[in-house]
Design a protein around this motif. Sequence first.
Motif, mmCIF file in Angstrom:
data_model
loop_
_atom_site.group_PDB
_atom_site.id
_atom_site.type_symbol
_atom_site.label_atom_id
_atom_site.label_comp_id
_atom_site.label_asym_id
_atom_site.label_seq_id
_atom_site.Cartn_x
_atom_site.Cartn_y
_atom_site.Cartn_z
ATOM 1 N N GLN A 54 0.822 -1.206 0.000
ATOM 2 C CA GLN A 54 0.000 0.000 0.000
ATOM 3 C C GLN A 54 0.860 1.261 0.000
ATOM 4 O OE1 GLN A 54 -3.457 0.435 -0.254
ATOM 5 N NE2 GLN A 54 -3.104 -1.649 -1.002
ATOM 6 N N ARG A 55 1.927 1.247 0.763
ATOM 7 C CA ARG A 55 2.810 2.418 0.796
ATOM 8 C C ARG A 55 3.417 2.686 -0.574
ATOM 9 N NH1 ARG A 55 5.814 0.311 6.264
ATOM 10 N NH2 ARG A 55 4.142 0.871 7.726
ATOM 11 N N ARG A 58 0.528 3.863 -3.069
ATOM 12 C CA ARG A 58 -0.022 5.176 -2.724
ATOM 13 C C ARG A 58 1.009 6.291 -2.890
ATOM 14 N NH1 ARG A 58 -4.948 4.660 0.657
ATOM 15 N NH2 ARG A 58 -5.441 2.437 0.687
ATOM 16 N N GLN A 62 0.693 9.951 -5.240
ATOM 17 C CA GLN A 62 0.474 11.186 -4.498
ATOM 18 C C GLN A 62 1.763 12.009 -4.443
ATOM 19 O OE1 GLN A 62 -2.602 8.898 -1.486
ATOM 20 N NE2 GLN A 62 -0.749 9.674 -0.627
ATOM 21 N N LEU A 65 3.125 11.005 1.198
ATOM 22 C CA LEU A 65 2.355 9.937 1.819
ATOM 23 C C LEU A 65 2.408 10.069 3.329
ATOM 24 C CD1 LEU A 65 0.875 7.116 1.514
ATOM 25 C CD2 LEU A 65 3.136 6.117 1.889
#
Length: 152
Positions: A54-55, A58, A62, A65
């Motif tokens: 997920q890190r 994401r 973006q 984070l």
Amino acid sequence: MKELSEKLTQAVESAQSVLRQVTETESNKPVLSGGWSRKQVLGHLIDSASNNHQRFVRASLQASLDFPGYDQDGCVRVQGVEEAEWPLLVALWGNYNRYLAHVIAHLPASKLETPCRIGSDEPVTLRFLAEDYLKHMLHHLGQIGAAAPQSY
């Protein structure tokens, strides 16, 4: 990132062949101070794969984070890894990491310096998170006899 991806894949292949030799009984025995078993360590590494997946994704989408911290004892306890079958954990861990190697190989070069804050820690870059992921995994694999900590 392709080199890091390859190192991750090599580490998984090597460790998984060792982990497959561990019996169900051996997987439940405490191996670390504090009483963690191989199952609990592998459960922690599955959590690490999940959180970092997920890190990585994401942070690639973006400008920066902010991600929550991680309660390793609580997560291992809540998931009941001690009751899971060892072959299931080994297969899940191996396959998840093969996929993460694929994800790492495809991280956009333009996003590698994205600042990432995990919990209350100081920000680090996406590149650091990816590189540290492999170091963290190798550290724990070394603890359970599945890889030398400095293998890669």
